[in-house]
Write a protein that holds these residues in place. Structure first.
Motif, PDB file in Angstrom:
ATOM      1  N   VAL A 231      51.660  40.137  43.984  1.00 59.12           N
ATOM      2  CA  VAL A 231      51.563  39.157  43.610  1.00 59.12           C
ATOM      3  C   VAL A 231      51.357  38.946  42.008  1.00 59.12           C
ATOM      4  CG1 VAL A 231      49.024  37.960  43.900  1.00 59.12           C
ATOM      5  CG2 VAL A 231      49.994  39.724  45.867  1.00 59.12           C
TER       6      VAL A 231
ATOM      7  N   ASP B 287      49.412  38.101  39.179  1.00 67.45           N
ATOM      8  CA  ASP B 287      48.048  37.998  39.125  1.00 67.45           C
ATOM      9  C   ASP B 287      47.403  37.094  37.599  1.00 67.45           C
ATOM     10  OD1 ASP B 287      47.448  39.470  41.008  1.00 67.45           O
ATOM     11  OD2 ASP B 287      46.358  40.772  39.444  1.00 67.45           O
TER      12      ASP B 287
ATOM     13  N   GLY C 134      50.742  42.243  39.428  1.00 65.54           N
ATOM     14  CA  GLY C 134      49.622  42.861  40.186  1.00 65.54           C
ATOM     15  C   GLY C 134      49.409  43.003  41.547  1.00 65.54           C
ATOM     16  N   GLY C 135      49.087  43.275  42.637  1.00 63.68           N
ATOM     17  CA  GLY C 135      49.156  43.342  44.095  1.00 63.68           C
ATOM     18  C   GLY C 135      48.560  44.680  43.962  1.00 63.68           C
ATOM     19  N   SER C 136      48.078  45.003  45.300  1.00 64.56           N
ATOM     20  CA  SER C 136      47.038  45.987  45.357  1.00 64.56           C
ATOM     21  C   SER C 136      48.138  47.480  45.587  1.00 64.56           C
ATOM     22  CB  SER C 136      46.797  46.684  46.206  1.00 64.56           C
ATOM     23  OG  SER C 136      45.801  47.321  46.557  1.00 64.56           O
TER      24      SER C 136
ATOM     25  N   ASN D 178      50.247  47.591  41.834  1.00 60.59           N
ATOM     26  CA  ASN D 178      49.308  48.508  40.799  1.00 60.59           C
ATOM     27  C   ASN D 178      49.863  49.537  40.840  1.00 60.59           C
ATOM     28  OD1 ASN D 178      48.945  45.376  39.827  1.00 60.59           O
ATOM     29  ND2 ASN D 178      46.887  45.514  41.220  1.00 60.59           N
TER      30      ASN D 178
ATOM     31  N   SER E  20      47.289  35.359  42.357  1.00 57.86           N
ATOM     32  CA  SER E  20      45.875  35.450  42.830  1.00 57.86           C
ATOM     33  C   SER E  20      45.730  34.838  41.378  1.00 57.86           C
ATOM     34  CB  SER E  20      45.477  37.367  43.143  1.00 57.86           C
ATOM     35  OG  SER E  20      44.367  37.094  43.661  1.00 57.86           O
TER      36      SER E  20
ATOM     37  N   ILE F  50      41.616  35.221  39.427  1.00 59.20           N
ATOM     38  CA  ILE F  50      41.179  36.216  38.999  1.00 59.20           C
ATOM     39  C   ILE F  50      40.145  35.580  38.603  1.00 59.20           C
ATOM     40  CG2 ILE F  50      40.760  38.850  39.024  1.00 59.20           C
ATOM     41  CD1 ILE F  50      43.445  39.130  40.169  1.00 59.20           C
TER      42      ILE F  50
ATOM     43  N   MET G  73      38.793  37.121  43.496  1.00 54.14           N
ATOM     44  CA  MET G  73      39.700  37.555  43.663  1.00 54.14           C
ATOM     45  C   MET G  73      40.617  36.032  45.069  1.00 54.14           C
ATOM     46  SD  MET G  73      41.734  41.446  43.342  1.00 54.14           S
ATOM     47  CE  MET G  73      41.123  41.987  44.854  1.00 54.14           C
TER      48      MET G  73
ATOM     49  N   THR H 227      39.205  45.206  38.620  1.00 57.08           N
ATOM     50  CA  THR H 227      40.346  44.562  39.037  1.00 57.08           C
ATOM     51  C   THR H 227      41.035  45.982  39.168  1.00 57.08           C
ATOM     52  OG1 THR H 227      40.328  42.353  38.161  1.00 57.08           O
ATOM     53  CG2 THR H 227      42.090  42.659  39.288  1.00 57.08           C
ATOM     54  N   GLY H 228      41.685  46.404  40.131  1.00 54.87           N
ATOM     55  CA  GLY H 228      43.023  47.452  40.365  1.00 54.87           C
ATOM     56  C   GLY H 228      41.839  48.664  40.081  1.00 54.87           C
TER      57      GLY H 228
ATOM     58  N   ASP I 287      43.382  50.944  42.921  1.00 56.33           N
ATOM     59  CA  ASP I 287      44.925  51.010  42.999  1.00 56.33           C
ATOM     60  C   ASP I 287      44.859  52.021  42.044  1.00 56.33           C
ATOM     61  OD1 ASP I 287      44.546  48.812  44.195  1.00 56.33           O
ATOM     62  OD2 ASP I 287      45.264  47.541  42.603  1.00 56.33           O
TER      63      ASP I 287
ATOM     64  N   PRO J 121      45.449  44.519  35.944  1.00 61.72           N
ATOM     65  CA  PRO J 121      45.218  45.400  37.093  1.00 61.72           C
ATOM     66  C   PRO J 121      46.003  47.125  36.688  1.00 61.72           C
ATOM     67  CG  PRO J 121      46.924  43.828  37.808  1.00 61.72           C
ATOM     68  CD  PRO J 121      46.218  43.589  35.992  1.00 61.72           C
TER      69      PRO J 121
HETATM   70  O1  LIG Z   1      43.365  45.368  43.430  1.00 63.08           O
HETATM   71  C1  LIG Z   1      43.467  44.638  43.035  1.00 63.08           C
HETATM   72  C2  LIG Z   1      44.955  43.888  43.300  1.00 63.08           C
HETATM   73  O2  LIG Z   1      45.173  43.026  44.515  1.00 63.08           O
HETATM   74  C3  LIG Z   1      45.186  41.365  44.339  1.00 63.08           C
HETATM   75  O3  LIG Z   1      46.161  41.861  45.412  1.00 63.08           O
HETATM   76  C4  LIG Z   1      45.273  41.241  43.292  1.00 63.08           C
HETATM   77  O4  LIG Z   1      46.817  41.086  43.132  1.00 63.08           O
HETATM   78  C5  LIG Z   1      44.670  42.170  42.278  1.00 63.08           C
HETATM   79  O5  LIG Z   1      45.680  43.059  41.465  1.00 63.08           O
END
Ligand SMILES: OC[C@H]1O[C@H](O)[C@H](O)[C@@H]1O
Length: 329
Positions: free
Chosen positions: A13, A15, A58-60, A63, A116, A118, A128, A273-274, A277, A313
């Motif tokens: 993803v 962000d 991003g993306g959990s 990250n 996303s 955010i 988000m 955020t993050g 992660d 993140p």
């Molecule tokens: O956990 C945070 C992430 O979740 C979402 O998927 C966003 O991309 C962000 O970076």
């Protein structure tokens, strides 16, 4: 074939981040503090409304993998991006961060790269708004048997469990990882996702996984209870290693009959955020390098603390230096 200390599978993803106060969230109909799925059109409206936006990969789980890569683990990430500007930006950013972005951007098709929007509130909470696009189409075809079989630790993102093909991909990835002698685990990701697929989540954890990482709401959701202790005990009955992040209340690790509670210092985040992660990045780094679980959790806490001290993140500081300074390496 290269051996990876850590491989992740998750939503890829991009962000787009901006700051906004609570009245703006209300005006735009955004629920504060959660991840809400949106359609492409709403994404465009929100994007246009963002002042001073910053774009970042991003993306959990992605990250987490980027964080672990920054700590020096040989890491790979498996996710789907479209061969569009955002997708190429994403793949290049992962590779530049030293993480192997295993599958190239996918040409053709109609679904664009996920993004996303955010919004970070003055109190550091993040809201988000994710348009999933191509990333949630991940299937077994995206998960190379070789990569899974040569991964010492495989980390799966619960969000992908929303589709049958994602579930199938996880099952195969975990089994291939085990065949190669590795360990597989999951970031639960979201209590609402557990709500939708509880039985399958529990079966996956019990039959296929070696560890699970989740926050209080996610762990409680697994067993539909408000009693965290009950949920932790039940999760530990079906999984050898349970790691529960409890915000300001620290981290609880259950490993068989052993329990470790590691405190955290409460701080007001700049951007939350993050946090989970990067906790996972530090914890898995510790696991991959043979540290005891208490040290893993302490490393995780330092990584989480760093990421919430700035917008975005993924870590900005030299994490190895930071951890050395804390006497954790
Ligand atoms: O956990 C945070 C992430 O979740 C979402 O998927 C966003 O991309 C962000 O970076």
């Amino acid at each position: 074939m290269k051996t990876y200390q850590l491989t992740g599978i998750g939503n890829a993803v991009v962000d787009v981040i901006s700051q906004a106060d609570d009245s703006f969230l209300e005006l735009m109909g955004i629920e504060k503090g959660i991840m809400q799925l949106i359609e492409q059109e709403r994404g465009e409206v929100l994007y246009a409304s963002m002042e001073g936006r910053v774009q970042t990969p991003g993306g959990s789980v992605a990250n987490t993998i980027a964080g672990a890569g920054a700590l020096g683990l040989d890491s790979a990430f498996i996710g789907r991006v479209h061969d569009d500007a955002l997708g190429r930006f994403y793949a290049d950013a992962m590779n530049e961060d030293g993480v192997d972005f295993v599958n190239p951007p996918v040409p053709g098709g109609e679904l664009p790269t996920s993004r996303s929007m955010i919004f970070v509130s003055p109190d550091g909470e993040r809201s988000m708004n994710t348009y999933l696009g191509i990333s949630s189409e991940l299937s077994s075809e995206d998960v190379s048997e070789d990569v899974a079989g040569n991964s010492q630790i495989m980390f799966l993102e619960g969000y992908l469990f929303d589709k049958e093909k994602g579930k199938a991909a996880f099952l195969e990835a975990a089994r291939n990882c085990h065949k190669g002698g590795g360990k597989a685990g999951i970031a639960i990701s979201d209590p609402f996702c557990v709500e939708r697929h509880r039985v399958d989540f529990l079966l996956l954890i019990e039959n296929e996984l070696d560890f699970v990482i989740g926050n209080e709401a996610e762990i409680k959701s697994l067993f539909e209870t408000d009693d965290l202790e009950e949920a932790l005990a039940k999760t530990a009955e079906i999984c050898p290693l349970v790691v529960c992040t409890r915000s300001g209340d620290g981290v609880t690790v259950l490993n068989g009959d052993a329990r470790i509670d590691v405190p955290v210092e409460k701080v007001i985040p700049v951007d939350a955020t993050g946090a989970g992660d990067q906790f996972a990045a530090g914890f898995l780094y510790g696991m991959a390098t043979g540290r005891d679980y208490e040290t893993c959790a302490r490393i995780g806490n330092v990584c989480a603390r760093e990421v919430i001290s700035h917008i975005g993140p993924r870590p900005e500081a030299n994490m190895l230096e930071l951890l050395r300074g804390k006497g954790l390496l």
